[in-house]
Design a protein around this motif. Sequence first.
Motif, PDB file in Angstrom:
ATOM      1  N   LYS A  66     -69.085   4.230 -15.748  1.00  0.00           N
ATOM      2  CA  LYS A  66     -69.886   4.879 -16.790  1.00  0.00           C
ATOM      3  C   LYS A  66     -71.267   4.236 -16.817  1.00  0.00           C
ATOM      4  N   LEU A  67     -72.292   5.071 -16.878  1.00  0.00           N
ATOM      5  CA  LEU A  67     -73.664   4.587 -16.979  1.00  0.00           C
ATOM      6  C   LEU A  67     -73.855   3.969 -18.363  1.00  0.00           C
ATOM      7  N   VAL A  68     -74.110   2.659 -18.411  1.00  0.00           N
ATOM      8  CA  VAL A  68     -74.232   1.962 -19.699  1.00  0.00           C
ATOM      9  C   VAL A  68     -75.623   1.391 -19.937  1.00  0.00           C
ATOM     10  N   GLY A  69     -76.523   1.545 -18.964  1.00  0.00           N
ATOM     11  CA  GLY A  69     -77.872   1.038 -19.180  1.00  0.00           C
ATOM     12  C   GLY A  69     -78.720   1.108 -17.936  1.00  0.00           C
ATOM     13  N   HIS A  70     -79.943   0.645 -18.106  1.00  0.00           N
ATOM     14  CA  HIS A  70     -80.851   0.525 -16.967  1.00  0.00           C
ATOM     15  C   HIS A  70     -81.797  -0.634 -17.238  1.00  0.00           C
ATOM     16  N   CYS A  71     -82.413  -1.119 -16.176  1.00  0.00           N
ATOM     17  CA  CYS A  71     -83.349  -2.231 -16.307  1.00  0.00           C
ATOM     18  C   CYS A  71     -84.419  -2.121 -15.237  1.00  0.00           C
ATOM     19  N   SER A  72     -85.493  -2.876 -15.447  1.00  0.00           N
ATOM     20  CA  SER A  72     -86.556  -2.952 -14.449  1.00  0.00           C
ATOM     21  C   SER A  72     -87.152  -4.348 -14.470  1.00  0.00           C
ATOM     22  N   PHE A  73     -87.685  -4.737 -13.335  1.00  0.00           N
ATOM     23  CA  PHE A  73     -88.312  -6.042 -13.163  1.00  0.00           C
ATOM     24  C   PHE A  73     -89.732  -5.787 -12.674  1.00  0.00           C
ATOM     25  N   ASP A  74     -90.669  -5.680 -13.599  1.00  0.00           N
ATOM     26  CA  ASP A  74     -92.048  -5.343 -13.256  1.00  0.00           C
ATOM     27  C   ASP A  74     -92.861  -6.603 -12.996  1.00  0.00           C
ATOM     28  N   ASP A  75     -93.526  -6.628 -11.854  1.00  0.00           N
ATOM     29  CA  ASP A  75     -94.371  -7.762 -11.488  1.00  0.00           C
ATOM     30  C   ASP A  75     -95.794  -7.476 -11.967  1.00  0.00           C
ATOM     31  N   GLU A  76     -96.196  -8.163 -13.016  1.00  0.00           N
ATOM     32  CA  GLU A  76     -97.548  -8.015 -13.578  1.00  0.00           C
ATOM     33  C   GLU A  76     -98.349  -9.250 -13.190  1.00  0.00           C
ATOM     34  N   GLU A  77     -99.043  -9.156 -12.056  1.00  0.00           N
ATOM     35  CA  GLU A  77     -99.875 -10.260 -11.565  1.00  0.00           C
ATOM     36  C   GLU A  77     -99.086 -11.566 -11.458  1.00  0.00           C
ATOM     37  N   GLY A  78     -97.906 -11.481 -10.858  1.00  0.00           N
ATOM     38  CA  GLY A  78     -97.081 -12.656 -10.648  1.00  0.00           C
ATOM     39  C   GLY A  78     -96.149 -12.998 -11.787  1.00  0.00           C
ATOM     40  N   GLU A  79     -96.268 -12.304 -12.898  1.00  0.00           N
ATOM     41  CA  GLU A  79     -95.374 -12.520 -14.037  1.00  0.00           C
ATOM     42  C   GLU A  79     -94.339 -11.401 -14.045  1.00  0.00           C
ATOM     43  N   ILE A  80     -93.060 -11.774 -14.071  1.00  0.00           N
ATOM     44  CA  ILE A  80     -91.986 -10.776 -14.084  1.00  0.00           C
ATOM     45  C   ILE A  80     -91.702 -10.393 -15.540  1.00  0.00           C
ATOM     46  N   ILE A  81     -91.809  -9.091 -15.825  1.00  0.00           N
ATOM     47  CA  ILE A  81     -91.525  -8.554 -17.158  1.00  0.00           C
ATOM     48  C   ILE A  81     -90.248  -7.728 -17.059  1.00  0.00           C
ATOM     49  N   LEU A  82     -89.260  -8.111 -17.848  1.00  0.00           N
ATOM     50  CA  LEU A  82     -87.982  -7.410 -17.870  1.00  0.00           C
ATOM     51  C   LEU A  82     -88.039  -6.261 -18.864  1.00  0.00           C
ATOM     52  N   GLY A  83     -87.610  -5.108 -18.411  1.00  0.00           N
ATOM     53  CA  GLY A  83     -87.422  -3.963 -19.289  1.00  0.00           C
ATOM     54  C   GLY A  83     -85.954  -3.586 -19.231  1.00  0.00           C
ATOM     55  N   LEU A  84     -85.370  -3.216 -20.355  1.00  0.00           N
ATOM     56  CA  LEU A  84     -83.961  -2.836 -20.345  1.00  0.00           C
ATOM     57  C   LEU A  84     -83.648  -1.895 -21.496  1.00  0.00           C
ATOM     58  N   GLN A  85     -82.594  -1.149 -21.304  1.00  0.00           N
ATOM     59  CA  GLN A  85     -82.125  -0.225 -22.336  1.00  0.00           C
ATOM     60  C   GLN A  85     -80.627  -0.034 -22.148  1.00  0.00           C
ATOM     61  N   MET A  86     -79.903  -0.086 -23.270  1.00  0.00           N
ATOM     62  CA  MET A  86     -78.460   0.164 -23.252  1.00  0.00           C
ATOM     63  C   MET A  86     -78.191   1.599 -23.707  1.00  0.00           C
ATOM     64  N   GLU A  87     -77.170   2.184 -23.171  1.00  0.00           N
ATOM     65  CA  GLU A  87     -76.728   3.512 -23.603  1.00  0.00           C
ATOM     66  C   GLU A  87     -76.350   3.411 -25.080  1.00  0.00           C
ATOM     67  N   PRO A  88     -76.763   4.382 -25.913  1.00  0.00           N
ATOM     68  CA  PRO A  88     -76.556   4.263 -27.363  1.00  0.00           C
ATOM     69  C   PRO A  88     -75.125   3.952 -27.790  1.00  0.00           C
ATOM     70  N   GLY A  89     -74.117   4.541 -27.155  1.00  0.00           N
ATOM     71  CA  GLY A  89     -72.726   4.290 -27.527  1.00  0.00           C
ATOM     72  C   GLY A  89     -72.242   2.895 -27.157  1.00  0.00           C
ATOM     73  N   PHE A  90     -73.023   2.196 -26.358  1.00  0.00           N
ATOM     74  CA  PHE A  90     -72.671   0.857 -25.890  1.00  0.00           C
ATOM     75  C   PHE A  90     -73.308  -0.221 -26.771  1.00  0.00           C
TER      76      PHE A  90
END
Length: 152
Positions: free
Chosen positions: A58-82
């Motif tokens: 079951k798809l329960v979320g997603h994430c991303s690892f964005d490189d902003e000038e050498g700084e890693i910024i984590l983005g994430l989201q959980m499925e609402p029912g989770f």
Amino acid sequence: MKFDFRIPKEEDSLQIATWKYEDEYSFYSNDKTKEKQEWALNIHTEEDAFTIFDESNKLVGHCSFDDEEGEIILGLQMEPGFTGQGNGYEFVKAILDFGKKKYGYDKISLYVAKFNKRAIRVYGKLGFHKIDDFTWEIYNEKVEFFVMEKCY
């Protein structure tokens, strides 16, 4: 709980675009604006983005690892029912473990809305510390955020 990280597919993006949250968390709903829905519909085209599935596929979320000038910024989201069921710690820990193994970063940051006490508590338990705050105008309203960072 075991999680499986995958490259997003278009059908994943279509599902993620329908996610709606209750009460104050409706701020995170993916149909909040046309731009937000457009972003959700295109997650499968983003670099360094991953969908997250549980043991029952079951798809329960997603994430991303964005490189902003050498700084890693984590983005994430959980499925609402989770959400709101005590899954946050394991979910975020799995994301951090996956990201550390894949990208080998020594430090990772994230932005969290100040009202999101549940997420702030989880991030704190996982070693994140508040390092800054800012106000961002989103959906024609000013929303306060913390910048949180974890060093390894």
